[in-house]
Each structure stands twice: as C-alpha cells, then as structure tokens.
Design a protein around this motif. Structure first.
Motif, PDB file in Angstrom:
ATOM      1  N   UNK A 171       0.843  -1.205   0.000  1.00 16.39           N
ATOM      2  CA  UNK A 171       0.000   0.000   0.000  1.00 16.39           C
ATOM      3  C   UNK A 171       0.883   1.263   0.000  1.00 16.39           C
ATOM      4  N   UNK A 172       1.988   1.250   0.783  1.00 20.42           N
ATOM      5  CA  UNK A 172       2.895   2.412   0.816  1.00 20.42           C
ATOM      6  C   UNK A 172       3.485   2.687  -0.560  1.00 20.42           C
ATOM      7  N   UNK A 173       3.844   1.627  -1.264  1.00 23.10           N
ATOM      8  CA  UNK A 173       4.411   1.774  -2.611  1.00 23.10           C
ATOM      9  C   UNK A 173       3.373   2.370  -3.568  1.00 23.10           C
ATOM     10  N   UNK A 174       2.164   1.807  -3.575  1.00 25.78           N
ATOM     11  CA  UNK A 174       1.120   2.292  -4.482  1.00 25.78           C
ATOM     12  C   UNK A 174       0.735   3.735  -4.157  1.00 25.78           C
TER      13      UNK A 174
ATOM     14  N   UNK B  68      -9.680  -9.772 -13.303  1.00 22.82           N
ATOM     15  CA  UNK B  68     -10.184  -8.453 -12.885  1.00 22.82           C
ATOM     16  C   UNK B  68      -9.146  -7.681 -12.061  1.00 22.82           C
ATOM     17  N   UNK B  69      -8.272  -8.411 -11.313  1.00 25.41           N
ATOM     18  CA  UNK B  69      -7.211  -7.731 -10.551  1.00 25.41           C
ATOM     19  C   UNK B  69      -6.163  -7.153 -11.508  1.00 25.41           C
ATOM     20  N   UNK B  70      -5.813  -7.928 -12.517  1.00 32.10           N
ATOM     21  CA  UNK B  70      -4.825  -7.450 -13.503  1.00 32.10           C
ATOM     22  C   UNK B  70      -5.378  -6.248 -14.267  1.00 32.10           C
ATOM     23  N   UNK B  71      -6.664  -6.292 -14.591  1.00 32.83           N
ATOM     24  CA  UNK B  71      -7.267  -5.153 -15.295  1.00 32.83           C
ATOM     25  C   UNK B  71      -7.319  -3.920 -14.399  1.00 32.83           C
ATOM     26  N   UNK B  72      -7.540  -4.137 -13.092  1.00 29.89           N
ATOM     27  CA  UNK B  72      -7.529  -3.006 -12.158  1.00 29.89           C
ATOM     28  C   UNK B  72      -6.124  -2.395 -12.047  1.00 29.89           C
ATOM     29  N   UNK B  73      -5.097  -3.241 -12.077  1.00 31.06           N
ATOM     30  CA  UNK B  73      -3.720  -2.726 -12.070  1.00 31.06           C
ATOM     31  C   UNK B  73      -3.432  -1.925 -13.344  1.00 31.06           C
TER      32      UNK B  73
ATOM     33  N   UNK C 271       2.930 -12.142  -3.118  1.00 31.06           N
ATOM     34  CA  UNK C 271       1.520 -12.257  -3.491  1.00 31.06           C
ATOM     35  C   UNK C 271       0.702 -12.800  -2.316  1.00 31.06           C
ATOM     36  N   UNK C 272       1.197 -13.833  -1.672  1.00 30.08           N
ATOM     37  CA  UNK C 272       0.455 -14.413  -0.542  1.00 30.08           C
ATOM     38  C   UNK C 272       0.267 -13.389   0.583  1.00 30.08           C
ATOM     39  N   UNK C 273       1.311 -12.596   0.819  1.00 28.64           N
ATOM     40  CA  UNK C 273       1.278 -11.650   1.932  1.00 28.64           C
ATOM     41  C   UNK C 273       0.362 -10.458   1.637  1.00 28.64           C
ATOM     42  N   UNK C 274       0.446  -9.929   0.398  1.00 28.72           N
ATOM     43  CA  UNK C 274      -0.227  -8.651   0.100  1.00 28.72           C
ATOM     44  C   UNK C 274      -1.326  -8.749  -0.960  1.00 28.72           C
ATOM     45  N   UNK C 275      -1.760  -9.955  -1.245  1.00 31.40           N
ATOM     46  CA  UNK C 275      -2.852 -10.128  -2.230  1.00 31.40           C
ATOM     47  C   UNK C 275      -4.057  -9.264  -1.853  1.00 31.40           C
ATOM     48  N   UNK C 276      -4.506  -9.403  -0.601  1.00 26.18           N
ATOM     49  CA  UNK C 276      -5.702  -8.679  -0.153  1.00 26.18           C
ATOM     50  C   UNK C 276      -5.434  -7.178  -0.002  1.00 26.18           C
ATOM     51  N   UNK C 277      -4.209  -6.834   0.384  1.00 24.29           N
ATOM     52  CA  UNK C 277      -3.834  -5.415   0.526  1.00 24.29           C
ATOM     53  C   UNK C 277      -3.991  -4.696  -0.812  1.00 24.29           C
ATOM     54  N   UNK C 278      -3.494  -5.344  -1.875  1.00 29.17           N
ATOM     55  CA  UNK C 278      -3.547  -4.735  -3.211  1.00 29.17           C
ATOM     56  C   UNK C 278      -4.997  -4.635  -3.689  1.00 29.17           C
ATOM     57  N   UNK C 279      -5.754  -5.716  -3.512  1.00 27.50           N
ATOM     58  CA  UNK C 279      -7.163  -5.702  -3.932  1.00 27.50           C
ATOM     59  C   UNK C 279      -7.912  -4.583  -3.200  1.00 27.50           C
ATOM     60  N   UNK C 280      -7.678  -4.471  -1.903  1.00 21.20           N
ATOM     61  CA  UNK C 280      -8.374  -3.452  -1.101  1.00 21.20           C
ATOM     62  C   UNK C 280      -8.016  -2.042  -1.586  1.00 21.20           C
TER      63      UNK C 280
ATOM     64  N   UNK D  89      -9.693  -1.359  -4.933  1.00 20.95           N
ATOM     65  CA  UNK D  89     -11.150  -1.189  -4.797  1.00 20.95           C
ATOM     66  C   UNK D  89     -11.485   0.155  -4.145  1.00 20.95           C
ATOM     67  N   UNK D  90     -10.727   0.496  -3.094  1.00 14.30           N
ATOM     68  CA  UNK D  90     -10.996   1.761  -2.382  1.00 14.30           C
ATOM     69  C   UNK D  90     -10.807   2.976  -3.275  1.00 14.30           C
ATOM     70  N   UNK D  91      -9.932   2.837  -4.253  1.00 13.70           N
ATOM     71  CA  UNK D  91      -9.654   3.965  -5.151  1.00 13.70           C
ATOM     72  C   UNK D  91     -10.353   3.803  -6.508  1.00 13.70           C
TER      73      UNK D  91
END
Length: 859
Positions: A574-577, A612-617, A841-850, A853-855
């Motif tokens: 999240x800090x990186x993004x 859908x995650x790749x398209x969001x990226x 990916x295992x650690x931050x999969x949900x962090x990235x999705x969240x 989505x929030x943005x």
C-alpha cells in the motif's frame, strides 16, 4: 605448488614467455589447422613433461628441440594435455621451445575460434566469418596454451586463408605475402598479455575510420553495413584520448580495431587492440535508432575501451578478481558518458539501472560476494553477472563519492602505472586509493567485496532522536542469525532541511543521533550507498509529499526502495502504491522509468492472479500515466532535449502497455501506415512500443507483418524489436510458431532468449515457454554447452516468470536427476526469485485488492 592448493591450475614446472601461432580456417569442413611454438622458462629441470590447456583439439605432434614427445595424455574433464618427454629433456637449459601441430573445430558455439553465420545483404547467400571469443577459458579451444590470466606472455600470430579475406589480430601487420594461392599475414608481436585477450578474425570485411587520434582507429563490418560504424569510430577516437589523459598512460598498441560479429555470446569483448562486438552494440543508424540504443552503443564502446587499461594493461591475478575488470570498466563507461554527454544525466540513470540490477541479484540467498573464490574453469562463467558488473561498479561509485571523483581517478592512475603489463589483486587497488586519499580504503572495502549481500537500514523515530539499525537484507525476508553477522560500513549521508551530513557511518548494529529539524529526513542522499532504507508508514506518507525537497536520484531511490521493501514485507505494498500515485506530475524520465519498472515488478508477481485484478492494475497505471502522456504527445523534433524525448518515450510506452485506448489506437494506426509503405509513419524512438502494442492486440495478420519486418528490417534495432514482439502474441498457434523459429535457423543462436523474453510477459506465454523448454532440454543443453553463459540465461528466462511454490516444486522435480553443472547458480537464483514473488503475493494479495477497490480502479 600453487599458493592456493584448492585451485585447479596447471603445474608450474614451466611457464610461457612467447607464443608463435599460425592458424588456417577451412569454411568447407569447419575445421582449422594450427601450429604453435611456445618459448618456455624451465622452473623445474628435473621434470620431464609439459602440461597445457587444450579442449576439443586433435594433437598431431609435439616436440622440444626436435625431441618428440613419448606420449600425450589428455584429460577432457580438466581440459588439459600432458606431453611426456624423455628424461633429461628439460635438464640442460633455462629456456626451451615446444612445437605442436594440431587441428581444431571451427565450432558454432560462439567460443574459442568459431564460425559466425550471416546472410550476405547483396546476394542473399549464407556466409561465415571465423572469429574468436577466448574469455574466460576458451583460448584452449583455439590452440594449446597456458590458459590462466596470470601466465602472461607475448604472441606472434600468423593467419592463412583465401587471399580475398581480411585478416585481423591484436597487433598491426608486419608483412603479408601470397604463397601457393594463399594469403599469409604476419602480425607484429604483442606486449605481454593474458591468453583470454588474444583475438584473430578471418572474414570478408570492410571498414570506416576516424583520424582524430594519433593511431589508426577503424570499425570493421561485413560489406554493406560498414558505414554504420562511423559513430563508434568517432567515439572510440575521442574516448581513447580522454582515457589517456585520465589515466596518465598512453594507449600502448599501434592501432585500435573494432569488429561487428554476427553471432556473439556476450555484448562485446575487450581483446587488446581488436575489440569484438555484437552487431547491435557497435553499428548504429543514428537517425533510426532509439535513444536507449544510442546510449547502449556509447556505454558498450566506452566500457570496452576502459578495459584496454583496466584489465588488459593491468590484469586481475585470478578470476575472483573479475569484478575489478568488469566493475571498473562499467563505472568508467558511465564516467566517460557523463563527460561527453552531460545532458544524458547518466548518474541519475545509474540509480534506476546498475544499482537496481545489483540490489536485485544481491537480495537473493543464492547471490555471491563480489570477490568469489573460483577453483575450476567451469565455475568462471557463472560470475559474469550483475554482482561483478553492477554491484562492482556501484561499489566503485560509492568509493568515488566518498573520496571524490578526482582523487579516485588519481588513485586508479597510480595503480595502473605500478602494475602495467602485469597482474594485480583487489588489495593493490585499495592500497593505491588509500595512498591517493589518505583514507583507510582497504579496511572499509574488504567487507563490501568479501561478504555477500547488503544491509537494510531501519529508521525509527522518537521525537528528535533517530535510530538507524542494520541487518542483512533478503527479499525472502527469512534471514537466519548466522546470515546476519556481517556489519557493513554504511555511509548514511543523512539529508535534512539543513543539508547533508556526510560524517555519519553506521558500522555497528545500531546508531542513534539527534536531529534538530525532523520535518524532512532522508538517508542515503543521492542514493550513492548500496543499501535499502526502511521508514515508518508515517514517514513514507510524509516523503511522498516532499518530492520538491528530493533530487532525481533521491526520488528514484525512494521508489525503488519502497518496491523492494514491499516485495519482502518490510513495508506494505500500500505504501508503494500510495507513493507513486502522489507523483503523477513528475517531470524526470528517470523517476518515471523507476516508477514504471517497479510497477512492472508488481504486475509480474501478480501475473497469475484473477483477470479483474490485472485489469484493475492496468487501470491504476492508466490513471497514473495517461494524462501526462496525452499532454506530451508522441511527436518528436530534433530540437528537443534528450530528457524531453526520453520522457515522451517512457510515457507512451507505459500507456501503450497499460492499454490506454487513445495510445493503442494511435499505435495501431502508425503500424498500419508503416506496413503499407510509409517508412516515416512510426517515430524511431517509439517503434518498439508500437510493435509491442500490435503484438498485445494479437491479430494474426499483424504477426505476419512483424515477421516480415524481422526477416527484412530497416535496422538491427528494428530487427530485434520485431523478434522480441513475436513472443508477445498470446495465441497458442502463434506461440508455437515463434518457438519453432528458435531451432530451425530463423533466429541466430545469440538471439534465442529475445523472443523467449517477450513470451515471459504474459501468463500463457510463461506456461508455454516452460513446457517447450522441458521438451527440448536435451537439444538446448547440446546447442549451448554448460561451460558457456547462454544456457544459464535461457534457463532463467524460461522459468523465472512463475510466481508459485507449485512451480518451484515442478522445476526442482525436472532437474533432480539432471546435471546442473555450469548453471546451478542460475537455477538457485531463479528459485529464490520465484519464492520471493510467491511470498509477496500471498502476503499482500488482499492489501492490493483493497487499495484498488478503495480507489475505484475496478471496473
């Protein structure tokens, strides 16, 4: 006995003084005949043998002073031949001469004396050039020799062939004569040099020259393309003059030739007086080349010319000192580029380029120290990597910043003067720099060169008290206590509103300092140190809003560090993004390049995530880059600065890769016009991005058009761009077709990994490529012997796209009953890379999705 008994080296009962070598290649049988006479110094008169390095040579006869050898014992494993003579043969003289007749193979593996295939532009006929690549240990494929860098001798070379062919070697021509319908070219003796720098070429060649230097400077190429060598010829003359002044030593040979070689395993090779290059790294059509290509040619030329002093005049004593050669030549090429092309701002680019390459490899458990013990010939190729080149040069950059560039170059000059025509160790350079600067360079640098890895410096804040703590960094974040014992001397270079404090060195585990104004703090000013810095979430947020207080190098370094820390879990992705989403108005192409590369690393790790995650990226990327891309546009003028052009290229390329509809439409339209005959429809600077867009669009008709461009390109730059993009089509039938070209002669051996690299850019390509590699492993192993570097590169490309533990199990299972000699390090590094991606990916999969989505990046 050797001073290092665990090293596999030749016996020391004799040592070489001078070689007389004659070679005649045959293009009908792909063999060559040779004779070599080696003047030997006898060190042990009681011995009755001479042992030399040989590999794939058929020895016909060996004599010493007309006394024939009794037997020849060849050891294929250790690549030696021992010639046994009657007792007493060496007894009566301090020096003797051994004469050997032999036949060798003009091979197609780009090693030793080999054949390089090409198509004659005028006739369409397949032709060959006979050329050499001796480094590190392939002179033994060309002639029996003492193939060790510290056994220097002088060489007198004679080449024999059809009179119409050009003969080149390290030295200038002594005389030439036609005898019995053949041309004999006799070259003047070389200075004392190592076997890995010996070079000779027999081929149809033409040349251009530059007369701005005191000796002849020529660039050779096969007929029809020699005019493209003028840029390199002019740069060579200018660079030789610059280095002579910088080092205070004249270039010692009577000429400098550069040759474009059609099949070449490396980028270039610094053979003394006869530098050989991959075609694309020497010949340049400036009007139709990308800015990256022009910079690449300049860098490679200057790298090889730096070697003429550093490596050739003074050579490392043994291969663990390879980094001295390569790290220094890399640093010196950037130094020279900065002098000649200040508008390129190369030291800014260095942070995004060499420093990140070094940190990327050195963050793996399977990395190695800069100075790595080498015992056997087959271990050497594996250290020609980012540690020797990029970490080596990053270390020298760190030292040059510490000592000052002028003092650094002065110390190097003293080192070269002291050891010229000889060999030296790393410690000898440190001593010369210590003498020039008055600082204890050896003590500081020994830790950096002899220990693996680099530190993470964690910054914790308590009011005005700031504590710095160092630990070993691994991108798998699973450092064991025994791996965390090294304490590096870290130059903190703490930047605050008051300026930069260069006095702080973290050479203990922790250091606490008091800072008056903590509104703005950043360690590693201008990113000169080899470490990553971890801040608190609050400090990352603050820094993301302080870009105006940061230099280009600082901003680039922050982006790179934040991505690196996200990968290993020291900070949240999240800090990186958040950091890069704050910097949409960035004006430096270097910072943009780092932002896009770092985002590319995230996307590569997420390659197997839901669509859908790749398209969001992609949507995140579009919102980051599109506005700036559209406002800058993609038209270029000659009056624009280099920086402005590079920024436009970076933005267009990023928008195209993220499928910005406006940019995609423009790219497809340009391609349609270009392939319909409008040769000016695509600006050369964005041609590779346009080709990539066409490939991602996936149209089979466009595949045919790209393939036609590959077969009949307007430049070598265009040819390689088309080849890479053939791998980017996702249609299974087209992927199969591309892979078919890797073995049927359509793609040169040297270029096999280029379309493979294109295929690694998408999920289906990664899976298809690995399936093909497994199916064709035996053929690949035969075509690219493990003793060469290519097999390790191919393996890395074929496997490192994966992102799961399941893939690791499958790769390990495939190799469990196979020999991995010659590429075991590449395999280990690939598995480490996949592990770190799987963890991320295992650690931050949900962090990235969240975050996405929030943005509102999900459609």
């Amino acid at each position: 006995m050797s001073s290092q008994p665990d090293r596999i080296i030749l016996p020391q009962n004799v040592s070489p003084l001078h070689y007389k070598l004659q070679l005649e290649p045959y293009f009908d049988t792909f063999k060559f005949d040779g004779t070599v006479s080696i003047d030997l110094k006898v060190n042990d008169k009681e011995s009755d043998f001479v042992e030399l390095n040989t590999f794939e040579l058929d020895i016909h006869e060996a004599k010493i002073n007309d006394v024939k050898s009794l037997e020849t014992v060849t050891d294929e494993e250790n690549q030696t031949s021992r010639f046994k003579f009657p007792a007493g043969t060496l007894k009566d003289s301090d020096n003797v001469t051994i004469d050997i007749k032999f036949t060798g193979i003009l091979n197609d593996t780009m090693a030793g004396f080999y054949r390089a295939k090409y198509i004659d532009n005028a006739t369409g006929e397949t032709k060959y050039m006979a050329t050499t690549q001796m480094e590190p240990t392939d002179a033994r494929r060309a002639f029996p020799c003492f193939d060790e860098p510290n056994l220097k001798a002088s060489f007198e070379i004679t080449l024999v062939s059809d009179p119409k062919l050009t003969h080149l070697s390290n030295m200038d021509v002594k005389k030439e004569e036609i005898f019995d319908g053949k041309k004999f070219t006799y070259f003047n003796p070389t200075p004392k040099m190592s076997t890995y720098l010996v070079a000779f070429i027999v081929a149809e060649l033409e040349y251009v020259e530059c007369k701005d230097f005191r000796i002849p400077v020529r660039v050779y190429a096969t007929p029809g393309s020699e005019h493209l060598g003028q840029y390199a010829a002019n740069l060579t003359a200018k660079t030789l003059s610059f280095f002579e002044k910088a080092f205070g030593i004249e270039y010692p040979l009577p000429k400098m030739d550069s040759v474009a070689v059609h099949e070449f395993s490396a980028g270039a090779m610094e053979n003394w007086g006869l530098v050989t290059y991959r075609v694309v790294d020497l010949l340049l059509d400036e009007k139709n080349a990308s800015l990256e290509r022009i910079k690449r040619v300049a860098e490679v030329v200057q790298h090889e010319l730096a070697h003429q002093w550093f490596g050739n005049l003074v050579t490392m004593d043994w291969w663990e000192g390879l980094w001295l050669n390569e790290g220094f030549a890399t640093w010196m090429s950037w130094y020279a580029c900065n002098q000649f092309q200040p508008e390129w701002k190369v030291w800014e680019q260095y942070v995004a380029d060499d420093l990140q390459s070094a940190l990327g490899l050195d963050s793996l458990r399977s990395s190695h120290p800069i100075e790595v013990p080498v015992k056997r010939a087959d271990e050497i190729n594996q250290i020609f990597d980012h540690i020797s080149y990029a970490k080596g040069s990053s270390l020298l950059r760190m030292i040059s910043q510490w000592l000052g560039e002028d003092v650094f170059v002065k110390g190097v000059s003293q080192y070269l003067n002291k050891f010229k025509f000889g060999n030296a160790k790393t410690e000898d350079l440190w001593d010369a720099l210590s003498e020039a600067s008055g600082k204890d360079v050896r003590n500081v640098m020994d830790i950096w060169t002899k220990k693996v890895g680099f530190p993470i410096v964690s910054v914790t804040e308590d009011g005005h008290k700031i504590t710095f703590k160092q630990n070993r960094y691994l991108n798998t974040a699973d450092v064991k206590p025994e791996e965390d014992k090294t304490l590096y001397p870290v130059f903190l270079s703490l930047k605050t509103n008051s300026g930069v404090d260069h006095s702080l060195t973290l050479d203990e585990r922790e250091l606490t300092v008091t800072v008056e104004d903590v509104d703005f703090i950043k360690t590693n000013a201008n990113q000169a140190g080899i470490y990553v810095t971890s801040y608190s979430d609050d400090r990352w947020t603050t820094l993301s809003k302080q870009s105006d207080l940061l230099t280009v190098e600082d901003r680039t370094g922050l982006v790179a560090d934040c991505k690196t820390l996200s990968l290993s879990g020291y900070t949240s992705t999240k800090n990186f993004l958040q950091l890069i989403s704050q910097w949409k108005n960035e004006d430096s192409f270097v910072v943009w390049e780092q932002m896009i590369n770092s985002l590319g690393s995230l996307k590569a790790a997420w390659a197997f995530e839901p669509k859908e995650t790749l398209e969001a990226l992609d949507e995140f990327t579009r919102q980051l880059v599109s506005e700036k891309t559209h406002s800058l546009g993609w038209e270029f003028s000659e009056n624009e600065s280099y920086a402005s052009q590079r920024l436009k290229v970076e933005m267009f390329s990023s928008s195209a890769a993220a499928k910005d509809p406006v940019v995609v439409k423009a790219a497809l339209k340009m391609f349609e016009k270009y392939t319909s005959g409008d040769s000016n429809a695509i600006p050369p600077l964005i041609k590779s991005s346009v080709f990539g867009t066409v490939a991602r669009d996936g149209n089979a008709k466009n595949y045919e058009k790209l393939f036609a461009i590959y077969k009949n390109p307007s430049s070598s730059d265009e040819k390689l761009s088309a080849l890479r993009c053939l791998g980017r089509f996702e249609d299974p039938a087209l992927m199969k077709r591309t892979l078919g070209y890797l073995f049927d002669g359509t793609v040169l051996n040297q270029d096999i990994y280029i379309p493979m690299g294109g295929m690694r850019g998408h999920k289906e390509g990664i899976k298809t490529l690995w399936a093909w590699t497994k199916e064709n492993w035996d053929a690949l192993h035969k075509k690219f012997p493990p003793s060469l570097t290519m097999l390790g590169s191919i393996l890395t490309v074929a496997t490192s796209g994966f992102t799961s533990r399941q893939a690791i199990d499958e790769i390990e299972d495939f190799f469990k009953d196979k020999s991995t000699k010659g590429f075991d390090q590449s395999l280990a590094q690939t598995l480490d890379t996949i592990t770190s991606k799987a963890n991320w990916v295992d650690r931050d999969r949900e962090v990235v999705v969240k975050f996405l989505k929030e943005h509102n990046y999900y459609k």
